[in-house]
Design an enzyme around this catalytic site. Structure first.
Site, PDB file in Angstrom:
ATOM      1  N   CYS A  48       0.871  -1.181   0.000  1.00 23.78           N
ATOM      2  CA  CYS A  48       0.000   0.000   0.000  1.00 23.78           C
ATOM      3  C   CYS A  48       0.908   1.231   0.000  1.00 23.78           C
ATOM      4  O   CYS A  48       2.064   1.162   0.426  1.00 23.78           O
ATOM      5  CB  CYS A  48      -0.881  -0.030   1.245  1.00 23.78           C
ATOM      6  SG  CYS A  48      -1.761   1.493   1.596  1.00 23.78           S
ATOM      7  N   HIS A  49       0.390   2.352  -0.467  1.00 23.83           N
ATOM      8  CA  HIS A  49       1.213   3.554  -0.580  1.00 23.83           C
ATOM      9  C   HIS A  49       1.769   4.008   0.770  1.00 23.83           C
ATOM     10  O   HIS A  49       2.836   4.621   0.848  1.00 23.83           O
ATOM     11  CB  HIS A  49       0.412   4.688  -1.241  1.00 23.83           C
ATOM     12  CG  HIS A  49       1.297   5.661  -1.948  1.00 23.83           C
ATOM     13  ND1 HIS A  49       1.848   6.757  -1.327  1.00 23.83           N
ATOM     14  CD2 HIS A  49       1.791   5.680  -3.220  1.00 23.83           C
ATOM     15  CE1 HIS A  49       2.611   7.422  -2.176  1.00 23.83           C
ATOM     16  NE2 HIS A  49       2.599   6.785  -3.330  1.00 23.83           N
ATOM     17  N   THR A  50       1.074   3.689   1.858  1.00 21.58           N
ATOM     18  CA  THR A  50       1.544   4.070   3.195  1.00 21.58           C
ATOM     19  C   THR A  50       2.871   3.387   3.524  1.00 21.58           C
ATOM     20  O   THR A  50       3.757   3.978   4.140  1.00 21.58           O
ATOM     21  CB  THR A  50       0.483   3.723   4.257  1.00 21.58           C
ATOM     22  OG1 THR A  50      -0.766   4.281   3.845  1.00 21.58           O
ATOM     23  CG2 THR A  50       0.846   4.280   5.617  1.00 21.58           C
ATOM     24  N   HIS A  70       0.987  -3.916   5.879  1.00 18.02           N
ATOM     25  CA  HIS A  70      -0.227  -3.864   6.698  1.00 18.02           C
ATOM     26  C   HIS A  70      -1.486  -4.316   5.962  1.00 18.02           C
ATOM     27  O   HIS A  70      -2.535  -4.470   6.576  1.00 18.02           O
ATOM     28  CB  HIS A  70      -0.423  -2.451   7.271  1.00 18.02           C
ATOM     29  CG  HIS A  70      -0.641  -1.401   6.243  1.00 18.02           C
ATOM     30  ND1 HIS A  70       0.395  -0.897   5.486  1.00 18.02           N
ATOM     31  CD2 HIS A  70      -1.758  -0.771   5.816  1.00 18.02           C
ATOM     32  CE1 HIS A  70      -0.089  -0.001   4.648  1.00 18.02           C
ATOM     33  NE2 HIS A  70      -1.390   0.094   4.818  1.00 18.02           N
ATOM     34  N   GLU A  71      -1.404  -4.552   4.657  1.00 16.35           N
ATOM     35  CA  GLU A  71      -2.547  -5.117   3.925  1.00 16.35           C
ATOM     36  C   GLU A  71      -2.276  -6.602   3.776  1.00 16.35           C
ATOM     37  O   GLU A  71      -1.324  -6.978   3.075  1.00 16.35           O
ATOM     38  CB  GLU A  71      -2.641  -4.503   2.514  1.00 16.35           C
ATOM     39  CG  GLU A  71      -3.529  -3.312   2.428  1.00 16.35           C
ATOM     40  CD  GLU A  71      -3.818  -2.894   0.976  1.00 16.35           C
ATOM     41  OE1 GLU A  71      -4.430  -1.849   0.814  1.00 16.35           O
ATOM     42  OE2 GLU A  71      -3.433  -3.594   0.028  1.00 16.35           O
ATOM     43  N   CYS A 100     -11.093  -1.768  20.277  1.00 15.39           N
ATOM     44  CA  CYS A 100     -10.936  -2.398  21.598  1.00 15.39           C
ATOM     45  C   CYS A 100     -12.284  -2.858  22.149  1.00 15.39           C
ATOM     46  O   CYS A 100     -12.360  -3.793  22.938  1.00 15.39           O
ATOM     47  CB  CYS A 100     -10.250  -1.448  22.579  1.00 15.39           C
ATOM     48  SG  CYS A 100     -11.303  -0.073  23.156  1.00 15.39           S
ATOM     49  N   CYS A 103     -13.809   1.618  24.598  1.00 16.91           N
ATOM     50  CA  CYS A 103     -13.687   3.083  24.694  1.00 16.91           C
ATOM     51  C   CYS A 103     -14.943   3.780  24.152  1.00 16.91           C
ATOM     52  O   CYS A 103     -15.833   3.147  23.574  1.00 16.91           O
ATOM     53  CB  CYS A 103     -12.442   3.556  23.939  1.00 16.91           C
ATOM     54  SG  CYS A 103     -12.568   3.392  22.139  1.00 16.91           S
ATOM     55  N   CYS A 106     -15.473   3.215  20.401  1.00 15.46           N
ATOM     56  CA  CYS A 106     -15.961   1.872  20.054  1.00 15.46           C
ATOM     57  C   CYS A 106     -17.426   1.690  20.443  1.00 15.46           C
ATOM     58  O   CYS A 106     -18.167   0.953  19.786  1.00 15.46           O
ATOM     59  CB  CYS A 106     -15.100   0.795  20.707  1.00 15.46           C
ATOM     60  SG  CYS A 106     -13.476   0.613  19.922  1.00 15.46           S
ATOM     61  N   CYS A 114     -10.954   4.189  17.522  1.00 15.76           N
ATOM     62  CA  CYS A 114     -10.659   3.613  18.838  1.00 15.76           C
ATOM     63  C   CYS A 114      -9.553   4.375  19.576  1.00 15.76           C
ATOM     64  O   CYS A 114      -8.498   4.657  19.006  1.00 15.76           O
ATOM     65  CB  CYS A 114     -10.259   2.151  18.647  1.00 15.76           C
ATOM     66  SG  CYS A 114      -9.721   1.304  20.142  1.00 15.76           S
ATOM     67  N   ARG A 118      -6.106   3.135  17.786  1.00 15.52           N
ATOM     68  CA  ARG A 118      -6.069   4.031  16.621  1.00 15.52           C
ATOM     69  C   ARG A 118      -4.670   4.020  15.993  1.00 15.52           C
ATOM     70  O   ARG A 118      -3.682   3.824  16.676  1.00 15.52           O
ATOM     71  CB  ARG A 118      -6.450   5.423  17.111  1.00 15.52           C
ATOM     72  CG  ARG A 118      -6.357   6.523  16.144  1.00 15.52           C
ATOM     73  CD  ARG A 118      -6.721   7.861  16.784  1.00 15.52           C
ATOM     74  NE  ARG A 118      -7.982   7.859  17.505  1.00 15.52           N
ATOM     75  CZ  ARG A 118      -8.667   8.957  17.792  1.00 15.52           C
ATOM     76  NH1 ARG A 118      -8.220  10.133  17.402  1.00 15.52           N
ATOM     77  NH2 ARG A 118      -9.793   8.898  18.470  1.00 15.52           N
ATOM     78  N   CYS A 178      -7.129  -2.586   3.958  1.00 16.35           N
ATOM     79  CA  CYS A 178      -6.720  -1.174   4.046  1.00 16.35           C
ATOM     80  C   CYS A 178      -7.368  -0.319   2.967  1.00 16.35           C
ATOM     81  O   CYS A 178      -8.493   0.133   3.099  1.00 16.35           O
ATOM     82  CB  CYS A 178      -5.203  -1.034   4.015  1.00 16.35           C
ATOM     83  SG  CYS A 178      -4.662   0.690   4.111  1.00 16.35           S
ATOM     84  N   ARG A 373      -2.783  -2.888  -7.315  1.00 14.85           N
ATOM     85  CA  ARG A 373      -2.335  -3.664  -6.168  1.00 14.85           C
ATOM     86  C   ARG A 373      -1.502  -4.858  -6.629  1.00 14.85           C
ATOM     87  O   ARG A 373      -1.864  -5.541  -7.590  1.00 14.85           O
ATOM     88  CB  ARG A 373      -3.535  -4.173  -5.341  1.00 14.85           C
ATOM     89  CG  ARG A 373      -4.089  -3.122  -4.359  1.00 14.85           C
ATOM     90  CD  ARG A 373      -3.063  -2.809  -3.281  1.00 14.85           C
ATOM     91  NE  ARG A 373      -3.542  -1.871  -2.284  1.00 14.85           N
ATOM     92  CZ  ARG A 373      -3.343  -0.550  -2.338  1.00 14.85           C
ATOM     93  NH1 ARG A 373      -2.720  -0.015  -3.376  1.00 14.85           N
ATOM     94  NH2 ARG A 373      -3.761   0.225  -1.360  1.00 14.85           N
TER      95      ARG A 373
END
Length: 380
Positions: A48-50, A70-71, A100, A103, A106, A114, A118, A178, A373
């Site tokens: 992913c670009h992140t 993360h994907e 979670c 909170c 949530c 969250c 987060r 993502c 992707r």
């Protein structure tokens, strides 16, 4: 019980030792999950670009060595103390943000932000004890976004895992953890276009095309793609985009062009670039009285959004969204089901596939702006 539960697992991971340098596949040790953590076997991951952004060290505070990614999609290998919502063998999507369940966010039907889980791009350790679960010869390796999926095994907080339909093909639904869900949810959960409405999408990368896909699913009659790259239009047609506007082709603000061709403005717009001028255009191109603009792209932290207050007073609405307003554990399983029920088309987002040993090729594709992707198969 898994045979490796409670043991350190040696496995391969792609490590970023320094900014912008090719990842190096090395053997790492992955520690067992602690309280409220899950260790999973990653089956497929995508870039992913992140990941690219922080690998290039354009993020706030560069942190190396680090395992990005993360994907992804995979299978639960073992669970730590207190984990009750997933068990060994479950199919899961790890997510860069979490839920979670306790909170205020949530417990609110309106928020998915969250307090505990987060997104945190600066943290390279696990929440429970402030330590990494990855190491090489005793030297800790930093985590990324609490997921670090460029490893055959990873440890994730249980609140950042969505348990999904075990029949869903992991080599496809991995991309739903993502970017695709971010764009899709921005349209379906936040903009909420009515059937027959007009929608403008700014930025036709993977997230923008997912927003267009959402507009297609919602039954929009016109989907106007706005992008500076004319090569993207042909691809965008597959995602329901009916017409294309390139701001470079006009000598006046693009919002004026869109207002003219839509008899006063679009019903909904979704901004997916993070460019501040595109954000202003996306807001100013919606129709007065009922128009809604949704901001998805992340701007420079010092950018300032400016528009005349009369644009708001004339009953235009500006909204922001984070991860498409999906609560990871509660809502992502239903996005997977949308794919399984043939409502959401996922395959058209997947343009490349590489084995884990060729993970650097995925970075090369993205740096060259090729494809949407790239799926990385951990099992070669």
């Amino acid at each position: 019980m898994s045979t490796t539960a409670g043991l350190v697992i040696p496995c391969k991971a792609a490590i970023a030792w320094e900014a912008g340098k090719p990842l190096v596949i090395e053997q790492v040790e992955v520690a067992p999950p602690q309280a409220m953590e899950v260790r999973m076997k990653v089956k497929y991951t995508s870039l992913c670009h992140t990941d690219l952004y922080f690998w290039e060290a354009k993020g706030q505070s560069p942190l190396f060595p680090r395992i990005f990614g993360h994907e992804a999609a995979g299978v639960v290998e073992s669970v730590g103390e207190g984990v009750s919502d997933v068990q060994v063998g479950d199919h899961v999507l790890p997510v860069f943000t979490g839920e979670c369940g306790d909170c205020r966010h949530c417990k609110s039907e309106e928020s998915n932000m969250c307090d505990l889980l987060r997104i945190n791009t600066d943290r390279g350790v696990m929440l429970s004890d402030g330590k990494s679960r990855f190491s090489i010869s005793g030297t800790p390796i930093n985590h990324f976004l609490g997921t670090s999926t460029f490893s055959e095994y990873t440890v994730v907080h249980s609140g950042c895992l969505a348990k999904i339909n075990p029949l869903a093909p992991l080599d496809k639904v991995c991309i739903l953890s993502c970017g695709i869900s971010t764009g899709l949810g921005a349209t379906l959960n936040v903009a909420k276009p009515k059937k027959g409405s007009t929608v403008a999408v700014f930025g036709l990368g993977a997230v923008g095309l997912a927003a267009a896909e959402g507009a297609r699913i919602a039954g929009a009659s016109r989907i106007i793609g706005v992008d500076l790259n004319p090569k993207r239009y042909e691809e965008a047609k597959k995602f329901g985009v009916t017409e294309f506007v390139n701001p470079k082709d006009h000598d006046r603000p693009v919002q004026e062009v869109i207002a003219e061709i839509t008899n006063g403005g679009v019903d909904r717009s979704i901004e997916c670039t993070g460019n501040i001028n595109a954000m202003i255009s996306a807001f100013e191109c919606v129709h007065d009285g009922w128009g809604v603009a949704v901001l998805v792209g992340v701007p420079d932290k010092d950018a300032v959004f400016m528009t005349k207050p009369i644009n708001v007073l004339n009953e235009r609405t500006l909204k922001g969204t984070f991860f498409g307003n999906y609560k990871p554990r509660t809502d992502l399983p239903s996005v997977v089901d949308m794919y399984m029920n043939k409502k959401l088309e996922v395959e058209k987002f997947i343009t490349h596939r590489v084995p884990f040993s060729d993970i650097n090729k995925a970075f090369e594709y993205m740096l060259r702006g090729e494809g949407l992707r790239c799926i990385i198969s951990m099992e070669e």
